[in-house]
Design a protein around this motif. Structure first.
Motif, short mmCIF file in Angstrom:
data_model
loop_
_atom_site.label_atom_id
_atom_site.label_comp_id
_atom_site.label_asym_id
_atom_site.label_seq_id
_atom_site.Cartn_x
_atom_site.Cartn_y
_atom_site.Cartn_z
N ASP A 114 55.24 50.74 40.40
CA ASP A 114 55.31 52.08 39.47
C ASP A 114 54.39 51.86 38.08
OD1 ASP A 114 55.64 54.12 37.93
OD2 ASP A 114 57.99 54.13 37.56
N LYS A 115 53.92 51.87 37.99
CA LYS A 115 52.66 51.84 37.17
C LYS A 115 52.82 52.74 35.88
CE LYS A 115 49.44 49.77 39.88
NZ LYS A 115 48.14 49.47 40.01
N SER A 116 53.24 53.12 35.82
CA SER A 116 53.59 54.90 34.23
C SER A 116 54.51 54.32 33.76
CB SER A 116 54.06 56.00 35.79
OG SER A 116 55.89 55.58 35.97
N LYS A 117 54.92 53.28 33.52
CA LYS A 117 55.69 53.06 32.48
C LYS A 117 54.87 51.80 31.53
CE LYS A 117 60.85 54.17 33.68
NZ LYS A 117 61.58 53.64 33.81
N LYS A 118 53.26 51.83 31.60
CA LYS A 118 53.03 50.52 31.38
C LYS A 118 51.56 50.74 30.60
CE LYS A 118 54.70 47.10 35.03
NZ LYS A 118 54.55 46.18 36.22
N GLY A 119 51.33 50.30 29.75
CA GLY A 119 49.81 51.00 29.24
C GLY A 119 48.64 50.26 30.25
N ALA A 120 47.64 50.45 29.68
CA ALA A 120 46.84 50.09 30.53
C ALA A 120 45.89 48.17 30.32
CB ALA A 120 45.34 50.60 29.67
N ASP A 121 46.43 47.17 29.39
CA ASP A 121 46.26 46.54 29.19
C ASP A 121 47.12 45.37 30.11
OD1 ASP A 121 44.26 46.35 27.54
OD2 ASP A 121 45.81 46.32 25.80
N ASP A 122 48.29 46.03 30.58
CA ASP A 122 49.48 45.35 31.23
C ASP A 122 49.62 46.19 32.26
OD1 ASP A 122 51.22 45.11 28.87
OD2 ASP A 122 52.20 46.46 29.06
N ASP A 123 48.21 46.53 32.98
CA ASP A 123 47.97 46.82 34.64
C ASP A 123 47.13 46.15 34.70
OD1 ASP A 123 49.79 48.78 35.10
OD2 ASP A 123 48.34 51.19 34.30
N GLY A 124 45.81 46.07 33.95
CA GLY A 124 45.35 45.02 34.46
C GLY A 124 45.58 43.85 33.88
N LYS A 125 46.62 42.74 32.95
CA LYS A 125 46.86 41.39 33.40
C LYS A 125 47.62 41.40 34.63
CE LYS A 125 47.75 40.51 28.38
NZ LYS A 125 48.14 40.64 26.76
N ASP A 126 48.61 42.75 34.79
CA ASP A 126 49.44 42.28 35.99
C ASP A 126 48.78 42.39 37.24
OD1 ASP A 126 52.09 42.39 34.37
OD2 ASP A 126 52.47 44.49 35.03
N ALA A 127 48.05 42.53 37.57
CA ALA A 127 47.41 43.42 38.84
C ALA A 127 45.98 41.85 38.76
CB ALA A 127 46.00 44.28 38.66
N SER A 128 45.57 41.44 38.10
CA SER A 128 45.29 40.18 37.84
C SER A 128 45.75 38.89 38.33
CB SER A 128 44.02 39.72 36.18
OG SER A 128 45.42 39.71 35.05
N SER A 129 47.36 39.11 37.66
CA SER A 129 48.10 37.63 37.67
C SER A 129 48.85 38.06 39.71
CB SER A 129 48.81 37.84 37.10
OG SER A 129 50.56 37.37 37.55
N GLN A 130 48.79 38.82 40.11
CA GLN A 130 49.04 39.48 40.76
C GLN A 130 47.50 38.57 42.04
OE1 GLN A 130 49.70 43.19 43.40
NE2 GLN A 130 52.22 42.19 42.56
N MET A 131 46.70 39.40 41.81
CA MET A 131 45.27 38.19 42.60
C MET A 131 45.30 37.05 42.83
SD MET A 131 43.11 39.52 44.58
CE MET A 131 43.52 41.34 44.31
N ILE A 132 46.32 36.32 41.57
CA ILE A 132 46.29 35.33 41.15
C ILE A 132 46.71 34.75 42.54
CG2 ILE A 132 46.34 33.13 40.39
CD1 ILE A 132 45.53 34.25 37.69
N GLY A 133 47.87 35.10 42.54
CA GLY A 133 49.06 35.09 43.26
C GLY A 133 48.83 35.49 45.32
N VAL A 134 48.05 36.44 45.32
CA VAL A 134 47.80 36.31 46.18
C VAL A 134 46.58 35.78 46.57
CG1 VAL A 134 45.78 38.28 47.65
CG2 VAL A 134 48.08 38.89 46.12
N CYS A 135 46.17 35.04 46.36
CA CYS A 135 44.57 33.75 46.53
C CYS A 135 45.71 32.84 47.11
CB CYS A 135 43.83 34.21 46.01
SG CYS A 135 42.86 35.28 45.12
#
Length: 297
Positions: A114-135
């Motif tokens: 659920d990204k509706s409660k997060k700002g654009a910056d938080d979304d970007g940080k979460d996405a990049s952080s999660q991508m590192i974990g996935v890699c």
């Protein structure tokens, strides 16, 4: 983590691998296993790939939650099948469908937050952080595939007992982790971590090592099929427990992804069951030695 502090991966590897080595040594002595004919240098390669898998898997927990790690590790057939396909090996269509379902389930679970409660910056940080974990998890899976393939090659021409295999792999990991702590000048971090969460490290190592003993006893006494049932139940139980106790809130998309993953794992289990693998040593499924080695890294 403990008290908001991150687990230091090399320290974790050194302590847990040392405890695994000691446990395997006892098991090898009790069963009076003969010393393996596999050269130490080849065991060193197994220790290196196994250490790489464990390090990346534990490191990934800094970026993704535990349920994602469990589900992603269920995608282990993906790199194995990719390497097999490149080498000309063919797989049945059902296998591709099962793997695709697991991957799709993981994708839904990870991408359905659920990204509706997060700002654009938080979304970007979460996405990049999660991508590192996935890699990191993908690299861990590749190491798993390499370890399994190399083990199969060695065990086809050499004689090795299950606890002897566990002992040599974990001894290699212990030595490599110790060298890493010294070369990277992180011994002081290891000492500090032992002071802060030494009991937790020992508990993790002992529980894992004793778990390997129970895996062997289960396979030897009740057969590979029973061990597979317990392994599947463990995955589902740890997923549910992690979600419940750590308060991970799942929306409908993530819940669907979780159901798809578990459904694919259950279906894959029953597919293996249909091929054999009954009680004790009499079935035609995986041998106790093969099942044990898959769990001792």
């Amino acid at each position: 983590t403990s008290g908001g502090k991150h687990l230091h991966e090399l320290s974790f590897l050194f302590v847990t691998s040392l405890l695994y080595t000691l446990t395997a040594s006892v098991g090898r002595y009790i069963r009076a296993e003969q010393q393996s004919t596999i050269p130490p240098a080849q065991f060193f390669v197994l220790g290196l790939t196994s250490m790489g898998s464990t390090f990346c898997s534990v490191r990934a927990l800094r970026y993704v939650i535990y349920p994602i790690q469990v589900l992603a590790k269920s995608c282990k057939p993906v790199p194995v099948m990719l390497m097999g396909a490149l080498m000309g090996k063919k797989y049945p269509a059902k296998k591709y469908v099962k793997v695709a379902l697991i991957v799709a389930g993981v994708g839904l679970f990870m991408g359905g937050g659920d990204k509706s409660k997060k700002g654009a910056d938080d979304d970007g940080k979460d996405a990049s952080s999660q991508m590192i974990g996935v890699c990191l998890l993908f690299v861990s899976l590749c190491f798993d595939g390499g370890t399994g393939a190399y083990e199969d090659k060695l065990m086809s021409v050499h004689s090795v007992g299950p606890f002897d295999l566990m002992y040599n792999i974990q001894m290699g990991k212990t030595i490599l982790a110790g060298i890493g702590l010294i070369v990277l000048n992180q011994v002081h971090i290891f000492v500090q971590m032992c002071q802060d969460m030494g009991f937790l490290l020992v508990a993790l190592g002992l529980s894992g090592a004793i778990g390997q003993v129970f895996i062997f006893v289960t396979i030897a006494k009740f057969g590979a099929l029973t061990c597979s049932i317990i392994g599947l139940a463990r995955k589902v139980t740890t997923l549910v427990a992690s979600i419940y106790f750590y308060g991970h809130h799942l929306n409908k998309v993530q819940s669907l992804g979780l159901v798809v993953c578990i459904g694919a794992m259950v279906n894959d289990f029953f597919g293996k069951k249909g091929k054999g693998g009954g009680h004790g040593h009499g079935g035609h499924g995986p041998s106790p030695q093969t099942d044990f080695k898959d769990n001792c890294e």
